[in-house]
Structures are given as C-alpha cells and as structure tokens.
Design an enzyme around this catalytic site. Structure first.
Site, mmCIF file in Angstrom:
data_model
loop_
_atom_site.group_PDB
_atom_site.id
_atom_site.type_symbol
_atom_site.label_atom_id
_atom_site.label_comp_id
_atom_site.label_asym_id
_atom_site.label_seq_id
_atom_site.Cartn_x
_atom_site.Cartn_y
_atom_site.Cartn_z
ATOM 1 N N THR A 1 0.833 -1.263 0.022
ATOM 2 C CA THR A 1 0.075 0.039 -0.016
ATOM 3 C C THR A 1 0.893 1.388 0.123
ATOM 4 O O THR A 1 0.446 2.305 -0.566
ATOM 5 C CB THR A 1 -1.030 -0.058 1.363
ATOM 6 O OG1 THR A 1 -1.880 -1.038 0.983
ATOM 7 C CG2 THR A 1 -1.665 1.317 1.418
ATOM 8 N N THR B 1 1.711 -4.566 4.200
ATOM 9 C CA THR B 1 1.152 -5.276 5.492
ATOM 10 C C THR B 1 0.787 -6.426 5.692
ATOM 11 O O THR B 1 0.699 -7.138 6.829
ATOM 12 C CB THR B 1 0.467 -4.020 6.306
ATOM 13 O OG1 THR B 1 -0.865 -3.920 5.505
ATOM 14 C CG2 THR B 1 1.051 -2.416 6.212
ATOM 15 N N ASP B 2 0.195 -6.813 4.690
ATOM 16 C CA ASP B 2 -0.791 -8.203 4.673
ATOM 17 C C ASP B 2 0.097 -9.211 5.324
ATOM 18 O O ASP B 2 -0.278 -10.011 6.043
ATOM 19 C CB ASP B 2 -1.587 -8.473 3.418
ATOM 20 C CG ASP B 2 -2.932 -7.417 3.278
ATOM 21 O OD1 ASP B 2 -3.152 -6.799 4.459
ATOM 22 O OD2 ASP B 2 -3.250 -7.576 2.322
ATOM 23 N N ASP C 1 1.571 -6.564 -4.354
ATOM 24 C CA ASP C 1 0.588 -6.505 -3.142
ATOM 25 C C ASP C 1 1.186 -7.929 -2.245
ATOM 26 O O ASP C 1 1.375 -8.712 -2.758
ATOM 27 C CB ASP C 1 -0.744 -6.882 -3.499
ATOM 28 C CG ASP C 1 -1.633 -6.742 -2.380
ATOM 29 O OD1 ASP C 1 -2.740 -6.032 -2.368
ATOM 30 O OD2 ASP C 1 -1.576 -7.579 -1.487
ATOM 31 N N SER C 2 1.429 -7.553 -1.074
ATOM 32 C CA SER C 2 2.172 -8.672 -0.508
ATOM 33 C C SER C 2 1.214 -9.670 -0.375
ATOM 34 O O SER C 2 1.966 -10.925 0.236
ATOM 35 C CB SER C 2 2.600 -8.166 0.976
ATOM 36 O OG SER C 2 1.299 -7.954 2.057
ATOM 37 N N SER C 3 -0.052 -9.859 -0.360
ATOM 38 C CA SER C 3 -0.632 -10.986 -0.417
ATOM 39 C C SER C 3 -0.052 -11.996 -1.358
ATOM 40 O O SER C 3 -0.472 -13.241 -1.557
ATOM 41 C CB SER C 3 -2.085 -10.868 -0.683
ATOM 42 O OG SER C 3 -2.668 -9.759 0.052
HETATM 43 N N1 ASP Z 1 -2.938 -5.468 0.265
HETATM 44 C C1 ASP Z 1 -1.716 -4.597 0.936
HETATM 45 C C2 ASP Z 1 -0.247 -5.317 1.053
HETATM 46 O O1 ASP Z 1 -0.217 -6.113 1.811
HETATM 47 C C3 ASP Z 1 -2.010 -4.002 2.285
HETATM 48 C C4 ASP Z 1 -0.734 -3.092 2.814
HETATM 49 O O2 ASP Z 1 0.039 -2.760 2.285
HETATM 50 O O3 ASP Z 1 -1.274 -2.418 3.691
HETATM 51 O O4 ASP Z 1 0.381 -5.358 -0.004
#
Ligand code: ASP
Length: 368
Positions: free
Chosen positions: A19, A121-122, A89-91
């Site tokens: 993000t 953050t994920d 996206d870290s997912s």
């Molecule tokens: N979906 C985002 C990720 O993990 C969420 C974030 O970065 O806050 O890449």
C-alpha cells in the site's frame, strides 16, 4: 549499548510493493504503481536534499538513487532505493520473494550499514519472520516497514514509518530483523498484524518492543540481540514449500485433517485451543496425527489465542506431547510457519530438525 553515531551512514532500501506506494486504478481499487515512489520521496526536503547530496555523491556508483536526509543535524543518511519489478501486493508474495530479498541483502551486505524493506502490511509479519531465520548471525539492522495509507494521500502514515525505519537502520546498532511501524520497533519474528484498519496495525503479543519513537528515539538494549562481531552473516535460501497450518475448530473432521497432512506436506503447524489443547476424546483426529508423525511429518503445536504459550497443563495438552507433537512455545503463527519452512530446508536428521523447532534460534520463542 546501541547508540547514535555522528557520521555518514549508508542504508539500502528494498522496495517490494504494498500500500505504501499504491494508487487507485480506474476501478477505484489500489494497485502497486511503478516508478512513482522515488519521485514522491524526492519531493520531501527532509527525505532528500539535492544540494547537500551533491557534496557526497562523487565517486559513489548508485548516484541515481542516492538521497539524503539530515537527522537532527547529527547524522547524515545516504540511501539507495532499489525498486522491485513487479511491485507486489504482499498477498501475492511467496517463498521466492523472501529468497530474492535475502539474496539482495547478502550481495550488498558489506556496502551498507543497514537495510530497510518496504513491504505490504498483509504478509509483512511472515516475511519479517522468514528473513530472521534465513539471515543467521546478522550484525546489522534489517527494518521491515510499510503503511496503511499510500504515500500519495494526505493522511498517509508512510513518510513517518519510512523516516523512522531509515533512522533505526542507519543510526543504531540493532543486529536483528525488526518491524518499524506506527512509532514502534518490534522484533520481526514476534510481530503480528492485528488490525486491518488502525494505523497501529502491528503488535508483538509475547515480547516487549525493541524501541519506540517519541520526541526522541529510544531503543531498549535488554530486549535487543547482542552484537557479535566475531560472527559473519550466513544466508539460507533452501526454504521448504511443503509446510501447512491448520487451526482446530469444533466441526473439524478427520478427512479435513488428512487433506492437510497428506504428501507432499512435510510439516504442519497445529493451532490448538487455549494453552495447547486438542480434543483428546477424538480418536479419529489423534489417529490421523499419529499416522502423519509415523511418516516423518513434523507437527508443531502453537496456540490459536492472540497471546500466550502452549503448555501441558491439561490432559488435553499433555496428549499432544505423548503423540510426538512438538511444543512451539509462544511463537506466533508467522514465526512458526516460516521457521518450519527454514528447518525443513536444512540438511539435518529428523531428530535434529525436531529439536531445532523447540529451540530458541533468533529470539522467536521463550523457553521456560
Ligand atoms: N494489500 C496490501 C499489501 O499487503 C496492504 C498493505 O500494504 O497495507 O500489499
């Protein structure tokens, strides 16, 4: 005792996505945006000062990306941002992305005083945990951070998280993989994402913070690993992908458990109830676990509670140990899973691997 130094410090920033650098697409959803983050950083005078920079860049090869903040007139940090392609996206991140990060740290280890990983953050807590195992005898700070609101938005938490991470990585001797987020410095393999909406998205349920950011930066030497300059960095990239995790729940069936434990699965984290209990009267479930252990699958017990450890206080917990299930003490799920992936990738006997799973390797668990 970790301390600020008054000199030029060099930090390598590996920007993997998340993000922190996302923008909304035509459908109004966030996606990673290439080649925008560095430009934005350059627009903040406190993160980049072209005039001051020009005094230092002569002879430095990465001049395209060298940016320099001055921190309280005491320290100067020269840093390079290496943007990954594609940004993720870290997912969407997996073991291969962990390997890429540690290989970059290994390649540039001698050239920089510290490292910052910009990450979604994920799955940030999984990556921070995995890096801690993949980097043995680390003597420099690796700070993982990101943000809940993109840097391009008015209320973004990105700039503060990034700036604090640069300072911890550049100015302090913290020989650990850490997470820096919302003014807290946490041990990477103790960190969990506990809020999808608060700016304070992470906590460290079973271990105190390594530092905090207030009017001053504070680090807590008693909570931080000790520097040992006689040791040199060892990097492990053989991570097993054949690891799984299953949380117990009242309607679980033997077939569900079988599906998780069948080959090629080599290791499973069982998230048990409370202090480490499984349904001791469910012979069908116990039999599936016994059969898996006989096939040399490593089964590790951790609690599904947000905080605390596993213990054999109850008959329902004692039975797990009797079956040969390894107590994971107070590890987070992220630490337990990535540690199992690391341990299974080592060339060791099954007994030695099981022993490592219950041993504190990088400050990830408390042994009583
Ligand atoms: N979906 C985002 C990720 O993990 C969420 C974030 O970065 O806050 O890449």
């Amino acid at each position: 005792m970790p301390s600020c130094v008054e000199e030029i410090r060099k930090v390598l920033v590996l920007y993997t996505g998340g993000t922190i650098g996302m923008v909304k697409n035509d459908d109004g959803v966030y996606i990673p945006a290439s080649n925008r983050f560095i430009q934005k950083i350059k627009s903040y005078p406190e993160l980049h000062n072209e005039q001051v920079l020009s005094k230092y860049i002569e002879g430095i090869p990465e001049e395209d990306y060298l940016i320099m903040p001055q921190i309280h007139n005491r320290n100067t940090i020269l840093y390079t941002i290496k943007e990954y392609n594609p940004l993720l996206d870290s997912s969407n991140m997996s073991v291969d992305d962990w390997v890429r990060i540690v290989k970059d740290i290994e390649s540039f280890y001698d050239y920089y005083d510290g490292f910052v990983i910009l990450h979604g953050t994920d799955t940030l807590a999984y990556t921070a945990s995995a890096l801690s195992f993949m980097l043995e005898d680390l003597q420099k700070a690796v700070i993982v951070t990101g943000s809940q609101i993109p840097i391009f938005e008015v209320r973004s938490d990105a700039k503060d998280n990034f700036l604090s991470s640069l300072i911890f990585a550049g100015c302090y001797k913290i020989p650990e993989v850490c997470v820096c987020f919302a003014n807290q410095l946490l041990r990477g393999n103790r960190t969990v994402k506990f809020s999808s909406c608060n700016l304070e998205a992470f906590n460290s349920p079973n271990y105190g913070p390594l530092g905090i950011v207030g009017i001053n930066f504070e680090v807590y030497p008693n909570n931080i690993a000790k520097i040992n300059n006689t040791k040199t960095l060892k990097v492990y990239t053989e991570m097993s992908k054949n690891v799984a995790m299953i949380q117990l729940f009242p309607t679980i069936s033997a077939d569900m458990l079988i599906a998780f434990l069948k080959p090629p699965t080599m290791g499973v984290i069982i998230e048990s109830y409370g202090i480490g209990n499984i349904p001791s009267k469910r012979a069908d479930l116990l039999d599936v676990l016994v059969q898996a252990i006989k096939r040399d699958v490593i089964v590790v017990n951790i609690t599904q509670c947000c905080q605390g450890t596993v213990d054999s206080t109850y008959e329902t917990g004692k039975i797990l140990e009797q079956l040969g299930i390894i107590p994971g003490h107070d590890m987070t799920v992220e630490a337990a899973l990535s540690k199992l992936s690391y341990v299974l990738g080592l060339s060791l006997s099954l007994t030695a691997k099981k022993q490592l799973m219950k041993t504190n390797l990088r400050g990830e668990l408390t042994q009583h």
